[in-house]
Design an enzyme around this catalytic site. Structure first.
Site, PDB file in Angstrom:
ATOM      1  N   LYS A 136     -45.727 -38.920  -7.341  1.00  0.00           N
ATOM      2  CA  LYS A 136     -46.305 -37.567  -7.199  1.00  0.00           C
ATOM      3  C   LYS A 136     -47.486 -37.564  -6.252  1.00  0.00           C
ATOM      4  O   LYS A 136     -47.676 -36.617  -5.489  1.00  0.00           O
ATOM      5  CB  LYS A 136     -46.748 -37.043  -8.575  1.00  0.00           C
ATOM      6  CG  LYS A 136     -45.621 -36.865  -9.577  1.00  0.00           C
ATOM      7  CD  LYS A 136     -46.124 -36.329 -10.903  1.00  0.00           C
ATOM      8  CE  LYS A 136     -47.077 -37.284 -11.617  1.00  0.00           C
ATOM      9  NZ  LYS A 136     -46.454 -38.564 -11.977  1.00  0.00           N
ATOM     10  N   GLY A 179     -52.496 -43.125 -12.664  1.00  0.00           N
ATOM     11  CA  GLY A 179     -52.838 -43.564 -11.324  1.00  0.00           C
ATOM     12  C   GLY A 179     -51.902 -42.980 -10.289  1.00  0.00           C
ATOM     13  O   GLY A 179     -50.690 -43.081 -10.426  1.00  0.00           O
ATOM     14  N   HIS A 180     -52.452 -42.323  -9.291  1.00  0.00           N
ATOM     15  CA  HIS A 180     -51.669 -41.807  -8.179  1.00  0.00           C
ATOM     16  C   HIS A 180     -51.980 -42.634  -6.938  1.00  0.00           C
ATOM     17  O   HIS A 180     -53.147 -42.795  -6.577  1.00  0.00           O
ATOM     18  CB  HIS A 180     -51.989 -40.328  -7.919  1.00  0.00           C
ATOM     19  CG  HIS A 180     -51.439 -39.410  -8.962  1.00  0.00           C
ATOM     20  ND1 HIS A 180     -51.751 -38.076  -9.029  1.00  0.00           N
ATOM     21  CD2 HIS A 180     -50.589 -39.642  -9.980  1.00  0.00           C
ATOM     22  CE1 HIS A 180     -51.112 -37.527 -10.042  1.00  0.00           C
ATOM     23  NE2 HIS A 180     -50.409 -38.459 -10.632  1.00  0.00           N
ATOM     24  N   GLN A 232     -48.901 -38.055 -15.242  1.00  0.00           N
ATOM     25  CA  GLN A 232     -47.789 -38.451 -16.110  1.00  0.00           C
ATOM     26  C   GLN A 232     -46.527 -37.653 -15.772  1.00  0.00           C
ATOM     27  O   GLN A 232     -46.304 -37.352 -14.606  1.00  0.00           O
ATOM     28  CB  GLN A 232     -48.166 -38.314 -17.595  1.00  0.00           C
ATOM     29  CG  GLN A 232     -49.179 -39.303 -18.080  1.00  0.00           C
ATOM     30  CD  GLN A 232     -50.581 -38.749 -18.069  1.00  0.00           C
ATOM     31  OE1 GLN A 232     -50.822 -37.563 -18.143  1.00  0.00           O
ATOM     32  NE2 GLN A 232     -51.543 -39.632 -17.968  1.00  0.00           N
ATOM     33  N   PRO A 255     -46.246 -54.336 -15.573  1.00  0.00           N
ATOM     34  CA  PRO A 255     -44.898 -54.197 -15.017  1.00  0.00           C
ATOM     35  C   PRO A 255     -44.176 -53.024 -15.649  1.00  0.00           C
ATOM     36  O   PRO A 255     -44.228 -52.834 -16.865  1.00  0.00           O
ATOM     37  CB  PRO A 255     -44.227 -55.527 -15.372  1.00  0.00           C
ATOM     38  CG  PRO A 255     -45.007 -56.072 -16.514  1.00  0.00           C
ATOM     39  CD  PRO A 255     -46.400 -55.594 -16.329  1.00  0.00           C
ATOM     40  N   ILE A 282     -35.794 -43.839  -2.693  1.00  0.00           N
ATOM     41  CA  ILE A 282     -34.352 -44.049  -2.547  1.00  0.00           C
ATOM     42  C   ILE A 282     -34.067 -45.265  -1.661  1.00  0.00           C
ATOM     43  O   ILE A 282     -33.003 -45.883  -1.745  1.00  0.00           O
ATOM     44  CB  ILE A 282     -33.656 -42.781  -2.001  1.00  0.00           C
ATOM     45  CG1 ILE A 282     -32.141 -42.859  -2.254  1.00  0.00           C
ATOM     46  CG2 ILE A 282     -33.988 -42.554  -0.539  1.00  0.00           C
ATOM     47  CD1 ILE A 282     -31.418 -41.551  -2.151  1.00  0.00           C
ATOM     48  N   ASP A 318     -44.977 -42.184 -12.656  1.00  0.00           N
ATOM     49  CA  ASP A 318     -44.831 -43.175 -11.580  1.00  0.00           C
ATOM     50  C   ASP A 318     -43.721 -42.809 -10.607  1.00  0.00           C
ATOM     51  O   ASP A 318     -43.143 -43.675  -9.952  1.00  0.00           O
ATOM     52  CB  ASP A 318     -44.562 -44.578 -12.161  1.00  0.00           C
ATOM     53  CG  ASP A 318     -45.578 -44.973 -13.212  1.00  0.00           C
ATOM     54  OD1 ASP A 318     -46.782 -44.841 -12.932  1.00  0.00           O
ATOM     55  OD2 ASP A 318     -45.181 -45.402 -14.305  1.00  0.00           O
ATOM     56  N   VAL A 377     -38.478 -41.962   1.957  1.00  0.00           N
ATOM     57  CA  VAL A 377     -37.780 -43.213   2.284  1.00  0.00           C
ATOM     58  C   VAL A 377     -38.749 -44.384   2.479  1.00  0.00           C
ATOM     59  O   VAL A 377     -38.388 -45.421   3.017  1.00  0.00           O
ATOM     60  CB  VAL A 377     -36.899 -43.034   3.542  1.00  0.00           C
ATOM     61  CG1 VAL A 377     -35.765 -42.058   3.263  1.00  0.00           C
ATOM     62  CG2 VAL A 377     -37.738 -42.567   4.737  1.00  0.00           C
ATOM     63  N   GLY A 378     -39.988 -44.202   2.019  1.00  0.00           N
ATOM     64  CA  GLY A 378     -40.984 -45.268   2.137  1.00  0.00           C
ATOM     65  C   GLY A 378     -42.310 -44.785   1.584  1.00  0.00           C
ATOM     66  O   GLY A 378     -42.492 -43.592   1.306  1.00  0.00           O
TER      67      GLY A 378
END
Length: 425
Positions: free
Chosen positions: A16, A40-41, A222, A302, A330, A13, A412-413
């Site tokens: 990637k 899941g990507h 993973q 979660p 970040i 998670d 950054v997003g």
């Protein structure tokens, strides 16, 4: 040649999918080399979210996308995912499946579910997609491969033997109803008709591309700490999502790998059971989860959240032989005040700077932290490294120093455009 591997450095998670999507824009081939639809990507394009389970994250580009020999494939899931992309206008004719890939069958899924539900069993926290049981059959040499689907007589023989063996387990050990061989056969005959044109020997084409200096991007699912050999065993996946896993999972020589790109979230998360030394419990951990949107792309579960663990980061950098690191999310740290980085563990009075093999020790481990000043600025629209807040740059610099690897990209997003490129990859 240009063989690039993208791997996760934590428990998955890390983002990637986004990074692979960015690099895939110039890749000739994108090859998924292990795992299954338990991973899941998420790729965001112009604000539109695509959640990929089996398909390589480069599928939204024009390069050839390969589901490699080391992947376990649920044909129904694959067909549903292909159809979902096609209804949204995406092309899928460039998706190929290795004839050596293992096939997930209904008895794998059922066995996975029964094991996780068994109260006196070892609860791993799997996604119950049948991945582990499929890999078990592969190693025990009972597995069914994609090549078998192209030989109906052989497929029927192998399926019959497997269903008989698994029904013994279901009825005698778990006391549940057996599976219906005829129904499974009928279902899979339908799947075969729809995917048989995609099943090919992918090994020659991938190696030929590398020999011709084409860019081949190898995609792991993973991450390092879920590796069957080096992760927090037994709370791991059933394959090797490391750079080393590429050689067996895609069928290429390690000499053909030029870059190992490790994706590292600016903090740490994990899903499922197992030790998590830097885990943040209570309101602050929930705050990080909410800001970061930390919920599983496949399951919606979660994620557990914690401070950045660079014992894990150093370990992943060493084993994967990383040449570059990509820091993601970040922006989530903005406005959180003082930040912490874990540099070592204290276990029973002893200092550990690398991961112990005995996972039970990690339940007693106390994180040794360095504290850094945070920043309050919104950094999601920043495009240049020099424009980042000073404390953000110090945070990144300290990561580089501790893991001894350069940070080449900072995300950054969530959108594919929200990246700061420090060094060329």
């Amino acid at each position: 040649m240009a063989g690039y591997v993208v791997v996760g450095t934590q428990w998955g998670d890390e983002g990637k999918g986004k990074i692979i999507d960015v690099l895939a824009d110039r890749a000739d081939y994108v090859v998924r080399f292990q795992g299954g639809n338990n991973a899941g990507h998420t790729v965001v394009v112009n604000g539109e979210k695509f959640i990929l389970k089996l398909l390589p994250s480069g599928v939204l580009h024009g390069g050839t996308c390969i589901i490699g020999p080391g992947v376990v494939v649920d044909p129904k899931v694959l067909l549903d995912e292909l159809a979902s992309l096609e209804t949204r206008g995406a092309k899928t004719d460039h998706v190929i499946i290795s004839d050596r890939s293992q096939v997930i069958m209904p008895y794998h899924v059922k066995l996975d579910e029964l094991r996780e539900a068994k109260e006196d069993g070892l609860k791993i926290g799997t996604t119950k997609k049948g991945i582990g049981p499929c890999y078990e059959d592969k190693i025990s040499r009972y597995g069914i491969r994609m090549a078998d689907l192209l030989d109906m007589a052989q497929f029927e023989e192998k399926l019959k033997r497997n269903v008989e063996m698994k029904n013994e387990i279901f009825t005698k050990i778990y006391g549940v109803e057996p599976l219906d061989y005829d129904k499974i056969l009928a279902d899979y005959k339908g799947y075969i008709e729809k995917i048989k044109h995609r099943i090919k020997d992918t090994i020659p084409m991938v190696n030929k591309a590398l020999d011709e200096n084409k860019l081949v991007l190898f995609e792991g699912a993973q991450a390092m700490m879920l590796d069957i050999n080096y992760g927090t065993y037994p709370y791991v996946t059933s394959s090797s999502p490391t750079t080393g896993g590429v050689t067996t999972g895609a069928g290429v020589s390690p000499r053909k790998i030029d870059k190992g790109i490790g994706v590292m979230k600016a903090y740490t998360t994990r899903v499922g059971e197992g030790p998590f030394v830097t885990e943040l419990l209570g309101e602050f951990g929930e705050k990080v989860r909410k800001i970061g949107g930390e919920y599983g792309a496949v399951t919606g579960r979660p994620r557990r959240c914690g401070w950045l663990d660079l014992v894990v980061g150093r370990y992943a950098t060493m084993i994967n032989g990383l040449t570059d690191i990509v820091i993601t999310k970040i922006d989530v740290l903005s406005g959180l005040g003082k930040l912490k980085i874990c540099t070592a563990y204290e276990i029973d009075g002893e200092i550990y700077e690398s991961m112990p093999a005995n996972t039970s020790l990690l339940y007693r481990a106390k994180p040794i932290y360095e504290e850094l000043d945070g920043w309050d600025e919104d950094i999601t629209k920043i495009e240049k490294y020099e424009d980042l807040p000073e404390n953000c740059k110090k945070y990144l610099k300290r990561i580089e120093e501790i893991v001894n690897c350069k940070i080449s990209v900072v995300s950054v997003g969530p959108d594919r455009s929200q990246n700061i490129h420090i060094h060329e990859i």
